[in-house]
Design an enzyme around this catalytic site. Structure first.
Site, PDB file in Angstrom:
ATOM      1  N   CYS A 172      -2.243  -1.495   9.260  1.00 35.55           N
ATOM      2  CA  CYS A 172      -2.493  -0.769   8.326  1.00 35.55           C
ATOM      3  C   CYS A 172      -3.563   0.305   7.995  1.00 35.55           C
ATOM      4  O   CYS A 172      -3.422   1.733   7.336  1.00 35.55           O
ATOM      5  CB  CYS A 172      -2.883  -1.559   7.042  1.00 35.55           C
ATOM      6  SG  CYS A 172      -1.478  -2.525   6.476  1.00 35.55           S
TER       7      CYS A 172
ATOM      8  N   LYS B 210      -6.587  -8.926  16.352  1.00 31.78           N
ATOM      9  CA  LYS B 210      -8.331  -9.139  15.960  1.00 31.78           C
ATOM     10  C   LYS B 210      -8.234 -10.780  16.139  1.00 31.78           C
ATOM     11  O   LYS B 210      -7.244 -11.325  16.379  1.00 31.78           O
ATOM     12  CB  LYS B 210      -8.755  -8.991  14.599  1.00 31.78           C
ATOM     13  CG  LYS B 210      -7.812  -9.234  13.599  1.00 31.78           C
ATOM     14  CD  LYS B 210      -7.963  -9.236  12.103  1.00 31.78           C
ATOM     15  CE  LYS B 210      -9.829  -9.785  11.232  1.00 31.78           C
ATOM     16  NZ  LYS B 210      -9.181  -9.383  10.153  1.00 31.78           N
TER      17      LYS B 210
ATOM     18  N   THR C 237       0.812  -1.363   0.028  1.00 25.77           N
ATOM     19  CA  THR C 237       0.132  -0.014   0.146  1.00 25.77           C
ATOM     20  C   THR C 237       1.051   0.571  -0.195  1.00 25.77           C
ATOM     21  O   THR C 237       2.078   1.654   1.228  1.00 25.77           O
ATOM     22  CB  THR C 237      -1.062   0.164   1.685  1.00 25.77           C
ATOM     23  OG1 THR C 237      -1.594  -1.281   1.646  1.00 25.77           O
ATOM     24  CG2 THR C 237      -1.621   1.259   1.846  1.00 25.77           C
TER      25      THR C 237
ATOM     26  N   GLU D 241      -3.793  -5.352  -2.287  1.00 22.19           N
ATOM     27  CA  GLU D 241      -3.676  -6.111  -1.980  1.00 22.19           C
ATOM     28  C   GLU D 241      -5.337  -5.398  -0.672  1.00 22.19           C
ATOM     29  O   GLU D 241      -4.701  -4.674   0.300  1.00 22.19           O
ATOM     30  CB  GLU D 241      -3.169  -7.081  -1.079  1.00 22.19           C
ATOM     31  CG  GLU D 241      -3.568  -8.214  -0.951  1.00 22.19           C
ATOM     32  CD  GLU D 241      -4.437  -9.110  -1.637  1.00 22.19           C
ATOM     33  OE1 GLU D 241      -4.084  -9.727  -2.511  1.00 22.19           O
ATOM     34  OE2 GLU D 241      -5.652  -9.137  -1.962  1.00 22.19           O
TER      35      GLU D 241
ATOM     36  N   LYS E 184      -6.711   1.716  -2.439  1.00 22.96           N
ATOM     37  CA  LYS E 184      -6.402   1.152  -1.294  1.00 22.96           C
ATOM     38  C   LYS E 184      -6.518   1.973  -0.075  1.00 22.96           C
ATOM     39  O   LYS E 184      -7.486   1.610   0.254  1.00 22.96           O
ATOM     40  CB  LYS E 184      -4.846   0.369  -2.202  1.00 22.96           C
ATOM     41  CG  LYS E 184      -4.667  -0.130  -0.993  1.00 22.96           C
ATOM     42  CD  LYS E 184      -5.163  -1.004  -0.270  1.00 22.96           C
ATOM     43  CE  LYS E 184      -5.005  -1.874   1.353  1.00 22.96           C
ATOM     44  NZ  LYS E 184      -5.880  -2.880   1.478  1.00 22.96           N
TER      45      LYS E 184
HETATM   46  P1  NAD Z   1       4.999  -7.415   6.391  1.00 29.78           P
HETATM   47  O1  NAD Z   1       6.261  -6.747   7.782  1.00 29.78           O
HETATM   48  O2  NAD Z   1       4.748  -8.707   7.703  1.00 29.78           O
HETATM   49  O3  NAD Z   1       6.111  -8.467   5.745  1.00 29.78           O
HETATM   50  C1  NAD Z   1       7.252  -7.281   4.549  1.00 29.78           C
HETATM   51  C2  NAD Z   1       9.006  -8.013   4.403  1.00 29.78           C
HETATM   52  O4  NAD Z   1       8.923  -7.367   3.671  1.00 29.78           O
HETATM   53  C3  NAD Z   1       8.970  -7.829   5.785  1.00 29.78           C
HETATM   54  O5  NAD Z   1       9.101  -9.578   5.909  1.00 29.78           O
HETATM   55  C4  NAD Z   1      10.596  -7.203   5.557  1.00 29.78           C
HETATM   56  O6  NAD Z   1      11.200  -8.229   5.812  1.00 29.78           O
HETATM   57  C5  NAD Z   1      10.048  -7.888   3.919  1.00 29.78           C
HETATM   58  N1  NAD Z   1      11.055  -6.600   3.413  1.00 29.78           N
HETATM   59  C6  NAD Z   1      11.553  -5.304   3.152  1.00 29.78           C
HETATM   60  N2  NAD Z   1      12.093  -4.831   2.504  1.00 29.78           N
HETATM   61  C7  NAD Z   1      12.642  -5.708   1.938  1.00 29.78           C
HETATM   62  C8  NAD Z   1      14.024  -6.027   0.514  1.00 29.78           C
HETATM   63  N3  NAD Z   1      14.128  -4.587   0.135  1.00 29.78           N
HETATM   64  N4  NAD Z   1      14.426  -6.687   0.539  1.00 29.78           N
HETATM   65  C9  NAD Z   1      13.525  -7.885   0.542  1.00 29.78           C
HETATM   66  N5  NAD Z   1      12.496  -7.895   1.490  1.00 29.78           N
HETATM   67  C10 NAD Z   1      12.384  -6.786   1.892  1.00 29.78           C
HETATM   68  O7  NAD Z   1       4.421  -6.601   5.631  1.00 29.78           O
HETATM   69  P2  NAD Z   1       2.888  -6.918   5.084  1.00 29.78           P
HETATM   70  O8  NAD Z   1       1.888  -6.967   6.909  1.00 29.78           O
HETATM   71  O9  NAD Z   1       2.942  -8.101   4.346  1.00 29.78           O
HETATM   72  O10 NAD Z   1       2.663  -5.657   4.892  1.00 29.78           O
HETATM   73  C11 NAD Z   1       2.910  -5.340   3.245  1.00 29.78           C
HETATM   74  C12 NAD Z   1       2.829  -4.077   2.245  1.00 29.78           C
HETATM   75  O11 NAD Z   1       1.120  -4.597   2.421  1.00 29.78           O
HETATM   76  C13 NAD Z   1       2.770  -3.210   3.426  1.00 29.78           C
HETATM   77  O12 NAD Z   1       2.200  -1.838   1.921  1.00 29.78           O
HETATM   78  C14 NAD Z   1       0.954  -2.686   4.030  1.00 29.78           C
HETATM   79  O13 NAD Z   1       0.196  -2.476   3.666  1.00 29.78           O
HETATM   80  C15 NAD Z   1       0.126  -3.991   2.411  1.00 29.78           C
HETATM   81  N6  NAD Z   1      -0.853  -4.301   2.969  1.00 29.78           N
HETATM   82  C16 NAD Z   1      -0.847  -5.085   4.330  1.00 29.78           C
HETATM   83  C17 NAD Z   1      -1.984  -6.014   4.693  1.00 29.78           C
HETATM   84  C18 NAD Z   1      -2.044  -7.463   5.805  1.00 29.78           C
HETATM   85  O14 NAD Z   1      -3.263  -7.689   5.866  1.00 29.78           O
HETATM   86  N7  NAD Z   1      -0.479  -6.897   6.234  1.00 29.78           N
HETATM   87  C19 NAD Z   1      -3.525  -6.381   3.497  1.00 29.78           C
HETATM   88  C20 NAD Z   1      -2.954  -5.446   2.648  1.00 29.78           C
HETATM   89  C21 NAD Z   1      -1.999  -4.735   2.160  1.00 29.78           C
HETATM   90  C1  UGA Z   2      -7.990  -4.512   6.658  1.00 35.26           C
HETATM   91  C2  UGA Z   2      -9.225  -4.322   6.008  1.00 35.26           C
HETATM   92  O1  UGA Z   2     -10.313  -5.555   6.353  1.00 35.26           O
HETATM   93  C3  UGA Z   2      -8.211  -4.864   4.416  1.00 35.26           C
HETATM   94  O2  UGA Z   2      -9.411  -4.889   3.200  1.00 35.26           O
HETATM   95  C4  UGA Z   2      -6.868  -4.891   4.152  1.00 35.26           C
HETATM   96  O3  UGA Z   2      -6.692  -5.634   3.178  1.00 35.26           O
HETATM   97  C5  UGA Z   2      -5.969  -4.763   5.485  1.00 35.26           C
HETATM   98  O4  UGA Z   2      -6.731  -3.857   6.047  1.00 35.26           O
HETATM   99  C6  UGA Z   2      -4.756  -3.903   4.893  1.00 35.26           C
HETATM  100  O5  UGA Z   2      -4.730  -2.740   4.231  1.00 35.26           O
HETATM  101  O6  UGA Z   2      -4.006  -4.092   5.566  1.00 35.26           O
HETATM  102  P1  UGA Z   2      -7.128  -5.825   8.771  1.00 35.26           P
HETATM  103  O7  UGA Z   2      -6.194  -4.968   9.767  1.00 35.26           O
HETATM  104  O8  UGA Z   2      -6.518  -7.345   8.714  1.00 35.26           O
HETATM  105  O9  UGA Z   2      -7.837  -5.663   7.553  1.00 35.26           O
HETATM  106  O10 UGA Z   2      -8.372  -6.093   9.754  1.00 35.26           O
HETATM  107  P2  UGA Z   2      -9.849  -5.562   9.372  1.00 35.26           P
HETATM  108  O11 UGA Z   2     -10.640  -7.236   9.785  1.00 35.26           O
HETATM  109  O12 UGA Z   2      -9.821  -4.828   8.454  1.00 35.26           O
HETATM  110  O13 UGA Z   2     -10.077  -5.435  11.001  1.00 35.26           O
HETATM  111  C7  UGA Z   2      -9.830  -4.236  11.107  1.00 35.26           C
HETATM  112  C8  UGA Z   2      -9.396  -3.764  12.822  1.00 35.26           C
HETATM  113  O14 UGA Z   2     -10.461  -2.874  12.839  1.00 35.26           O
HETATM  114  C9  UGA Z   2      -8.766  -4.994  13.976  1.00 35.26           C
HETATM  115  O15 UGA Z   2      -8.691  -4.313  14.965  1.00 35.26           O
HETATM  116  C10 UGA Z   2     -10.706  -4.886  14.330  1.00 35.26           C
HETATM  117  O16 UGA Z   2     -11.519  -5.989  15.270  1.00 35.26           O
HETATM  118  C11 UGA Z   2     -11.469  -3.900  14.740  1.00 35.26           C
HETATM  119  N1  UGA Z   2     -12.879  -4.171  13.890  1.00 35.26           N
HETATM  120  C12 UGA Z   2     -13.106  -4.369  13.130  1.00 35.26           C
HETATM  121  C13 UGA Z   2     -13.071  -3.690  14.619  1.00 35.26           C
HETATM  122  O17 UGA Z   2     -13.451  -3.137  16.175  1.00 35.26           O
HETATM  123  N2  UGA Z   2     -14.572  -3.700  14.242  1.00 35.26           N
HETATM  124  C14 UGA Z   2     -15.144  -4.021  13.621  1.00 35.26           C
HETATM  125  O18 UGA Z   2     -16.978  -3.854  12.635  1.00 35.26           O
HETATM  126  C15 UGA Z   2     -14.606  -4.490  12.062  1.00 35.26           C
END
Ligand code: NAD
Ligand code: UGA
Length: 466
Positions: free
Chosen positions: A273, A336, A129, A162, A217
């Site tokens: 996020c 969560k 993101t 994503e 996003k």
């Molecule tokens: P994360 O910290 O779990 O994973 C990121 C990984 O990238 C780490 O393991 C880190 O070591 C690696 N990394 C960093 N720099 C690097 C490099 N130069 N070369 C190789 N590896 C490298 O993060 P995440 O939760 O997977 O999130 C990644 C992105 O996706 C963020 O921008 C986040 O906002 C977005 N996103 C996250 C979620 C979610 O649910 N966690 C959902 C949607 C989008």
């Molecule tokens: C959220 C979005 O739902 C995803 O679509 C997005 O891709 C992601 O962020 C991201 O960009 O990282 P996530 O943070 O994994 O996903 O989980 P959610 O289910 O959205 O919950 C986020 C937080 O809000 C949690 O702490 C959850 O407990 C809280 N929540 C959610 C509430 O308190 N009430 C609700 O009704 C829903």
């Protein structure tokens, strides 16, 4: 051949599902973190670095067949036709934009590595993101390398944010509401679309320009977080007026224009996020001289922080204003249910505040280890310069909830794990010190049953004027 840079909560599950749905693709997920890659490769699947329902089964099917985890980043880049950048993009902690802007150093490092190793034509996909117009930065780095490249490498940059949520990642990836592809190169867009068409119906695959895709996003997360802050604000009004927030949410959510999802009250949203993406939006608004818009979104975070504080203050007030050496059980540390992720978990701030009151805390979480909880609290506490040995004396851990509650003064439910819903309150009541308290920050417990066992009960959003 596909390469995904970043083997985290997004890279790991996303690539596992793509590998599962597209046996003809060979996918390498690479990371600079050797420990994480070892964990992804571990024989015993309970050591995978990410816990997600359904993930283990997929890993069993595809790992070492068409899905590989490695630290050989340069080689994976060299071989790849498509590269997903899935690295972390946290908030900057110092310098210009500290506390609001995204820190793009990992994205830039990935782009530079791609620029120096890629061969032939490579499609580079933003999966992380990112702030609007980051694709411009990536293009700039890649295209300037093309000018110096002796081997005719060339690049297209796409945005493919994503939308998965943790805890339901596999379900979300297998059956997404939509897949969004942003870009201006139609043949690259078609190539990426072809992958998704292996399991996603064509009408769910949207295309847009790069900037709309990046902004969609941030907007999606801002809207979702705003709903949580909205219902939490109403939870406070319910407590003050005698309403019940669950009943209000049901009544409001049945209007199909509002919808019933994402209206659960809680201790405030956590996760890596929501906060960072809204802060990022706020920063963008300021950059583009839109202070009213910036303030509008900032309020979602202010309300979220306030919710955590008011819960903590309520606990202190209920326990006679004194928590010194009282035993408080914290049920749930993940942000969560159904995840082992603790980033920005409301449990962190609430625990820190209770520690400031000198309480003794006993933690239980089905998926977060004792070491992880300790590490998170100690590193969060460091900002306040509190002695680490003090923290060590105040933190306790339990695998068995009934052992944890022995002689405790209060039990605070923070994470909505299923196993917390039907506890034996008769047994718990006998084990706790009197007067005993239960604080349900998720409104998932049956308050009446608990009160019937002689326990004092506070539930978020439950106005109670008995
Ligand atoms: P994360 O910290 O779990 O994973 C990121 C990984 O990238 C780490 O393991 C880190 O070591 C690696 N990394 C960093 N720099 C690097 C490099 N130069 N070369 C190789 N590896 C490298 O993060 P995440 O939760 O997977 O999130 C990644 C992105 O996706 C963020 O921008 C986040 O906002 C977005 N996103 C996250 C979620 C979610 O649910 N966690 C959902 C949607 C989008
Ligand atoms: C959220 C979005 O739902 C995803 O679509 C997005 O891709 C992601 O962020 C991201 O960009 O990282 P996530 O943070 O994994 O996903 O989980 P959610 O289910 O959205 O919950 C986020 C937080 O809000 C949690 O702490 C959850 O407990 C809280 N929540 C959610 C509430 O308190 N009430 C609700 O009704 C829903």
């Amino acid at each position: 051949k596909i390469c995904c840079i970043g083997a985290g909560y997004v890279g790991g599950p996303t690539m596992s599902v793509i590998a599962d749905k597209c046996p003809n693709l060979e996918i390498k997920v690479v990371d600079i973190n050797q420990k994480k890659i070892n964990a992804w490769n571990s024989k015993d699947l309970k050591f995978l670095p990410v816990f997600e329902p359904g993930l283990e089964d997929i890993i069993k099917r595809v790992r070492d067949k068409n899905l590989f985890f490695s630290t050989d980043i340069d080689f994976a880049i060299k071989e790849a036709d498509i590269i997903f950048i899935s690295v972390n993009t946290p908030i900057k902690t110092s310098g210009i934009g500290a506390g609001e802007a995204s820190d793009l150093k990992w994205v830039e490092a990935s782009a530079r590595r791609i620029a120096s190793c890629a061969k032939g034509h490579t499609i580079v996909v933003e999966k992380s993101t990112l702030p609007v117009r980051t694709a411009e930065v990536i293009k700039n780095i890649l295209y300037s390398s093309v000018n110096n490249s002796p081997d005719n490498s060339s690049f297209s940059v796409l945005s493919n944010p994503e939308f998965l949520a943790e805890g339901t990642a596999i379900k979300d990836l297998e059956n997404p509401d939509r897949v969004l592809i942003g870009g201006d190169d139609s043949s690259s867009i078609e190539k990426l679309k072809e992958i998704y068409l292996n399991w996603v119906p064509t009408e769910k695959i949207l295309t847009a320009n790069l900037w709309s895709s990046e902004l969609s996003k941030l907007t999606a997360n801002a809207f979702l977080a705003q709903r949580v802050s909205s219902i939490n604000s109403i939870s406070a009004i319910c407590e003050a007026t005698g309403g019940n927030v669950r009943e209000v949410a049901d009544a409001v959510g049945l209007d199909h224009r509002v919808g019933k999802l994402f209206l659960s009250p809680g201790p405030g949203f956590g996760g890596s996020c929501f906060k960072k993406d809204i802060l990022n939006l706020v920063y963008l608004c300021k950059q583009f001289n839109l202070p009213e818009v910036a303030n509008y979104w900032k309020q979602v975070i202010i309300l979220n922080d306030w919710q955590k504080k008011r819960i903590y203050k309520n606990i202190v007030k209920s326990l006679f204003g004194n928590l010194s050496d009282k035993k408080i059980v914290i049920l749930g540390f993940a942000f969560k249910a159904n995840t082992n992720d603790t980033r920005e978990s409301p449990a962190i701030q609430i625990s820190l505040d209770l520690l400031d009151e000198n309480a003794n805390l006993v933690f239980h979480d089905p998926k977060v280890s004792q070491e992880q909880i300790k590490e998170v609290i100690i590193s969060a506490q460091k900002d306040k310069k509190k002695d680490e040995s003090f923290i060590n004396k105040k933190l306790f851990f339990a695998k068995d909830i009934y052992k944890a509650v022995e002689d405790s003064d209060a039990l605070i439910l923070i994470t909505d794990w299923e196993e917390y819903v039907n506890l034996n309150w008769q047994k718990i009541s006998k084990l706790m010190r009197k007067p005993s308290w239960v604080f349900d920050t998720r409104a998932i417990l049956n308050s009446q049953n608990i009160r019937n066992e002689g326990i004092n009960m506070w539930q978020v959003g439950e106005g109670n004027f008995e």
